[in-house]
Write an enzyme that holds these catalytic residues in place. Structure first.
Site, short mmCIF file in Angstrom:
data_model
loop_
_atom_site.label_atom_id
_atom_site.label_comp_id
_atom_site.label_asym_id
_atom_site.label_seq_id
_atom_site.Cartn_x
_atom_site.Cartn_y
_atom_site.Cartn_z
N ASN A 12 38.92 -21.41 10.40
CA ASN A 12 37.69 -21.98 10.96
C ASN A 12 37.70 -23.48 10.66
OD1 ASN A 12 35.15 -22.68 11.76
ND2 ASN A 12 34.08 -21.66 10.07
N LYS A 14 35.68 -25.64 11.77
CA LYS A 14 34.32 -26.21 11.81
C LYS A 14 34.30 -27.47 12.69
CE LYS A 14 33.75 -24.43 7.17
NZ LYS A 14 32.69 -23.96 6.32
N HIS A 97 28.34 -17.05 12.25
CA HIS A 97 28.75 -17.72 11.01
C HIS A 97 27.50 -18.17 10.26
CE1 HIS A 97 30.46 -20.71 8.29
NE2 HIS A 97 31.61 -20.08 8.46
N GLU A 99 26.72 -20.78 8.81
CA GLU A 99 26.23 -22.14 9.12
C GLU A 99 25.40 -22.13 10.41
OE1 GLU A 99 30.04 -24.09 8.85
OE2 GLU A 99 30.04 -23.68 6.69
N GLU A 169 31.62 -12.75 4.46
CA GLU A 169 31.62 -14.07 3.85
C GLU A 169 30.34 -14.24 3.03
OE1 GLU A 169 34.27 -17.00 6.09
OE2 GLU A 169 32.34 -17.04 7.10
N GLY A 175 32.70 -22.75 1.01
CA GLY A 175 32.80 -24.19 0.74
C GLY A 175 32.38 -24.60 -0.67
N SER A 215 35.95 -19.75 0.19
CA SER A 215 36.78 -20.45 -0.80
C SER A 215 38.15 -19.80 -1.02
CB SER A 215 36.02 -20.61 -2.12
OG SER A 215 34.88 -21.43 -1.92
N GLY A 236 38.15 -21.61 5.76
CA GLY A 236 37.57 -22.87 6.23
C GLY A 236 38.40 -24.05 5.73
N GLY A 237 37.93 -24.68 4.66
CA GLY A 237 38.54 -25.90 4.13
C GLY A 237 40.06 -25.88 4.03
C1 PEP Z 1 34.16 -20.56 6.43
O1 PEP Z 1 33.70 -21.60 6.88
O2 PEP Z 1 34.11 -19.53 7.12
C2 PEP Z 1 34.77 -20.56 5.10
C3 PEP Z 1 35.14 -19.42 4.58
O3 PEP Z 1 34.89 -21.79 4.49
P1 PEP Z 1 35.69 -22.08 3.10
O4 PEP Z 1 37.03 -21.40 3.20
O5 PEP Z 1 35.82 -23.57 3.09
O6 PEP Z 1 34.86 -21.54 2.01
#
Ligand code: PEP
Length: 255
Positions: A12, A14, A97, A99, A169, A175, A215, A236-237
């Site tokens: 992802n 973002k 999601h 967010e 999640e 994050g 994470s 994500g990151g």
């Molecule tokens: C996400 O945005 O779905 C996510 C899991 O982010 P991160 O891996 O950065 O926690």
């Protein structure tokens, strides 16, 4: 991870990356892919990159939209339809999601319309569910997940369930650098599968891939995918860096 479900690793991105940055990512990432791979990889870039990316990623990687609007077309300024995602080369779409739930006030009933629309137009939805820190603190995790599943998947045809992907999640893990523990997320995901089986039966629920997200890093992925209920990860990151994402996808082969 069990052998009957194809492992899935999803990135992802973002609201990150220009076209040039995406091209740089793939220049490295594509070289890191083995000739034959068992894992399925899906990248969810911003909408603006979908079409261009689909022309240079080849067949080993699939792409998906980070959201959609449920109508096929119409006067809905700023929205993207399932047909447009298909037209840009998408096979998947992220729905619900945290967010989007938090910043764009998406409700379970809106998410349900999006899920039904994705199926109608041949996209595989990745339904994101998870509890907030406050909800976890109050011991409400299972209650929240049950509601998100029951309301988000209302009216889904029996035959569509096997195409569904669910991403568990926990919102407090996204994050933050504070991932859930592999054993606790495995237990929660087992509960999610049981809840899904109430909707579609155990046989179909067994085919649904359920990912962990929150994470995930190259350093902790092994613990998650060694768990029997966890079929991959939504990242994500750490998915923004090609080497890190490859280390996550291929952690079983690399170490
Ligand atoms: C996400 O945005 O779905 C996510 C899991 O982010 P991160 O891996 O950065 O926690």
């Amino acid at each position: 991870m069990t052998s009957s479900r194809t492992p899935l690793f999803a990135a992802n991105w973002k609201m990150y990356k220009t076209l040039k940055e995406a091209a740089v990512f793939f220049e490295t990432f594509l070289k890191l892919l083995p000739q034959k791979m068992e894992e399925e990889i899906v990248i969810f870039p911003p909408f603006t990159l979908l079409y261009s990316i689909s022309s240079f990623i080849g067949t080993k990687i699939k792409i998906g939209g980070q959201d959609l609007f449920w109508e096929k077309e119409g006067a809905f300024t700023g929205e993207i339809s399932p047909l447009m995602l298909k037209d840009s080369g998408c096979h998947f779409v992220l729905i619900g999601h945290s967010e989007r739930r938090k910043y764009f006030a998406e409700t379970n009933s809106m998410i349900n319309k999006k899920v039904l629309s994705a199926f109608e137009y041949g996209l595989k939805p990745v339904l994101c569910i998870g509890e907030t820190l406050e909800e976890m603190g109050k011991g409400m995790t299972r209650q929240i997940l049950t509601k998100q599943i029951q309301e988000g998947l209302k009216g889904v045809a029996h035959s569509d369930f096997e195409k569904l992907v669910v991403a568990y999640e926990p919102v407090w893990a996204i994050g933050t650098g504070k991932a859930d523990t592999p054993s606790q997320s495995n237990e929660t995901i087992r509960f999610i599968r049981e809840t899904l089986s109430d909707l579609c039966g155990i046989h179909e629920a067994d085919k649904i891939r359920i990912l962990y997200g929150g994470s995930v890093k190259p350093q902790n992925i092994r613990g998650f995918i060694e768990q029997p209920e966890i079929d991959g990860a939504l990242v994500g990151g750490a998915s923004l860096n090609p080497e890190d994402f490859a280390r996550i996808v291929f952690s079983r082969v690399l170490s």
